[in-house]
Design an enzyme around this catalytic site. Structure first.
Site, PDB file in Angstrom:
ATOM      1  N   HIS A  99       0.891  -1.201   0.014  1.00 22.21           N
ATOM      2  CA  HIS A  99       0.093   0.065   0.032  1.00 22.21           C
ATOM      3  C   HIS A  99       0.888   1.211   0.020  1.00 22.21           C
ATOM      4  CE1 HIS A  99      -3.265   2.747   0.890  1.00 22.21           C
ATOM      5  NE2 HIS A  99      -3.996   1.871   1.332  1.00 22.21           N
ATOM      6  N   GLU A 158      -0.397   0.904  -5.516  1.00 21.87           N
ATOM      7  CA  GLU A 158      -0.400   0.057  -4.821  1.00 21.87           C
ATOM      8  C   GLU A 158      -0.508  -1.367  -5.271  1.00 21.87           C
ATOM      9  OE1 GLU A 158      -3.708   0.356  -2.096  1.00 21.87           O
ATOM     10  OE2 GLU A 158      -3.710   2.629  -2.395  1.00 21.87           O
TER      11      GLU A 158
HETATM   12  C1  BG6 Z   1      -6.895   1.992  -0.410  1.00 26.18           C
HETATM   13  C2  BG6 Z   1      -8.351   1.674  -0.714  1.00 26.18           C
HETATM   14  O1  BG6 Z   1      -6.127   0.941  -0.873  1.00 26.18           O
HETATM   15  O2  BG6 Z   1      -6.893   2.228   1.086  1.00 26.18           O
HETATM   16  C3  BG6 Z   1      -9.255   2.646  -0.093  1.00 26.18           C
HETATM   17  O3  BG6 Z   1      -8.491   1.454  -2.132  1.00 26.18           O
HETATM   18  C4  BG6 Z   1      -8.969   3.013   1.342  1.00 26.18           C
HETATM   19  O4  BG6 Z   1     -10.879   2.345  -0.342  1.00 26.18           O
HETATM   20  C5  BG6 Z   1      -7.546   3.121   1.637  1.00 26.18           C
HETATM   21  O5  BG6 Z   1      -9.821   3.929   1.801  1.00 26.18           O
HETATM   22  C6  BG6 Z   1      -7.122   3.389   2.978  1.00 26.18           C
HETATM   23  O6  BG6 Z   1      -7.446   2.390   3.857  1.00 26.18           O
HETATM   24  P1  BG6 Z   1      -7.059   2.536   5.436  1.00 26.18           P
HETATM   25  O7  BG6 Z   1      -7.797   1.234   6.200  1.00 26.18           O
HETATM   26  O8  BG6 Z   1      -5.808   2.521   5.506  1.00 26.18           O
HETATM   27  O9  BG6 Z   1      -7.846   4.015   5.826  1.00 26.18           O
END
Ligand code: BG6
Length: 314
Positions: A174, A279
C-alpha cells in the site's frame, strides 16, 4: 590517531537496528537510506540522494497503536473489508493483520545489494486478531525481503502455507508516494486496463492515456501484464517508476479533501495534495495455497529515466 578517528567517522554503518526500527544506508551514498518500522514491517522512509520519496502523515502513529498512515503498509490476508460472510477473511478488520503486527527482524541477507529480511508467523499476530482468520486454523510464514540500491527500492513478499489447511489470501504493497503537487501529477500506462472503480462501484476499461487527479480517486486496476511500468510524472518529468513481479493488480488512491478530513491520522489536512498511493498487489481475486506451497510477488520502485508510453496495439 586523529586521522583514524576521522576515517572511522566517515564509514557508513549500512544497518542500524533499534528496538522499534531498522535503518539501511547505502554503502557508497549516505544520503540514500530506507527506514523500516518493525511494527507492520512498514517502510516509513525512503530517501534517495537526500530526497524523501514516500509520504507519511504528520499524524501517523508510529508507536504500534494503529497502522501507519503512510509509507508502505502491508496488506494481508484481505484487501479492504470482505463482504462475503462465508469467506474465512470475513471477520478480519479492513486490510487484515500484517500492517498491525510487529514483525521479527531476521537480519541482513546480502551485502551488495544491501538486503534484509523480516518475518511474520501466527505467533507474532495478536491472538484475538489471528483467530478472526478462519477461526485461527491457518499456519503461515511471511518473509519480506527489502533491497536498497542507489536509485531503486525492491520489496518482495514470500507467503508459505506451513499448515495442513489450504488458505486464500490477498496481498498488497500500500505504497504512499510523496509528490510535489497532485494537481500537476500524471500516471501513465494504465490505459486499456480493466478497472473496478470503488467510488462508483462499477467496472470499466480505463480510456485515459494518462490519468490525472482532480477529485477523490479509488480504482483497482486488474490483471495488468507485468511488463507494464507505471510512471508518476510531475511537471513533465518521471519522478518514480513502479514495476511489479507476479503482482497482477494495482490500486490507485487519493482520498482528496472530504475523505482525508474524516481520517484523524491524516495530517496536515492539505496532505492529499502531496501524496498518491500506487499499490501493486493481488486483490481482484485470492491466491490459494495448499500445505507446503509458496507464492511470491515484488514491487520494484526506481527513480527517474525517460517517459515510456506502453499501450496496446490493435
Ligand atoms: C486503499 C483503498 O487501498 O486504502 C481505499 O482502495 C481505502 O478504499 C484506503 O480508503 C485506505 O485504507 P485505510 O484502512 O488505511 O484507511
Amino acid at each position: 590517531m586523529l586521522l583514524v578517528t576521522t576515517q572511522l567517522a566517515q564509514l557508513v554503518m549500512p544497518i542500524e537496528e533499534t528496538d522499534t526500527q531498522v535503518i539501511l544506508t547505502h554503502p557508497s551514498d549516505p544520503s540514500t537510506s530506507v527506514t523500516i518500522l518493525k511494527y507492520g514491517a512498514t517502510v516509513i522512509s525512503w530517501k534517495q540522494q537526500g530526497t524523501e520519496r514516500l509520504w507519511v502523515s504528520e499524524g501517523a502513529k508510529l508507536d504500534g497503536s494503529k497502522p501507519v498512515r503512510g509509507g508502505v503498509p502491508l496488506v494481508f490476508p484481505v484487501f479492504g473489508k470482505q463482504k462475503k460472510e462465508s469467506h474465512p477473511t470475513f471477520k478480519l478488520p479492513q486490510h487484515g493483520f500484517a500492517r498491525n503486527s510487529t514483525w521479527e527482524f531476521l537480519g541482513q541477507t546480502k551485502e551488495l545489494p544491501l538486503s534484509v529480511q523480516f518475518g511474520l508467523g501466527p505467533e507474532q499476530v495478536d491472538p484475538e486478531l489471528y483467530k478472526l482468520w478462519g477461526e485461527g486454523k491457518y499456519d503461515f510464514t511471511l518473509i519480506l525481503n527489502i533491497v536498497l540500491e542507489a536509485d531503486k527500492l525492491t520489496t518482495t513478499i514470500e507467503v508459505e502455507n506451513t499448515g495442513s489447511h489450504t488458505f486464500e489470501f490477498n496481498w498488497l504493497f500500500h505504497t504512499y508516494f510523496r509528490i510535489p503537487d497532485i494537481t500537476d501529477t500524471l500516471v501513465n500506462n494504465l490505459v486499456d486496463q480493466k478497472c473496478f472503480d470503488q467510488l462508483l462501484a462499477e467496472e470499466y476499461v480505463e480510456k485515459s492515456p494518462v490519468v490525472s487527479f482532480h477529485e477523490e480517486f479509488d480504482r483497482i486496476y486488474k490483471n495488468i501484464p507485468t511488463d507494464k511500468t507505471f510512471q508518476i510524472i510531475e511537471f513533465g518529468k518521471v519522478l518514480v517508476n513502479v514495476e511489479r513481479d507476479n503482482l497482477k493488480d494495482t490500486v490507485v488512491w487519493n482520498p482528496w479533501i472530504k475523505k482525508s478530513e474524516g481520517m484523524a491520522d491524516f495530517l496536515p489536512k492539505s496532505g492529499y495534495l502531496n501524496m498518491l498511493c500506487i499499490e501493486p498487489g493481488n486483490v481482484s481475486d485470492f491466491v490459494s495455497l495448499t500445505n507446503g506451497e509458496k507464492w511470491q510477488g515484488s514491487q520494484i520502485l526506481s527513480i527517474g529515466g525517460e517517459i515510456k508510453i506502453q499501450s496496446n496495439i490493435y
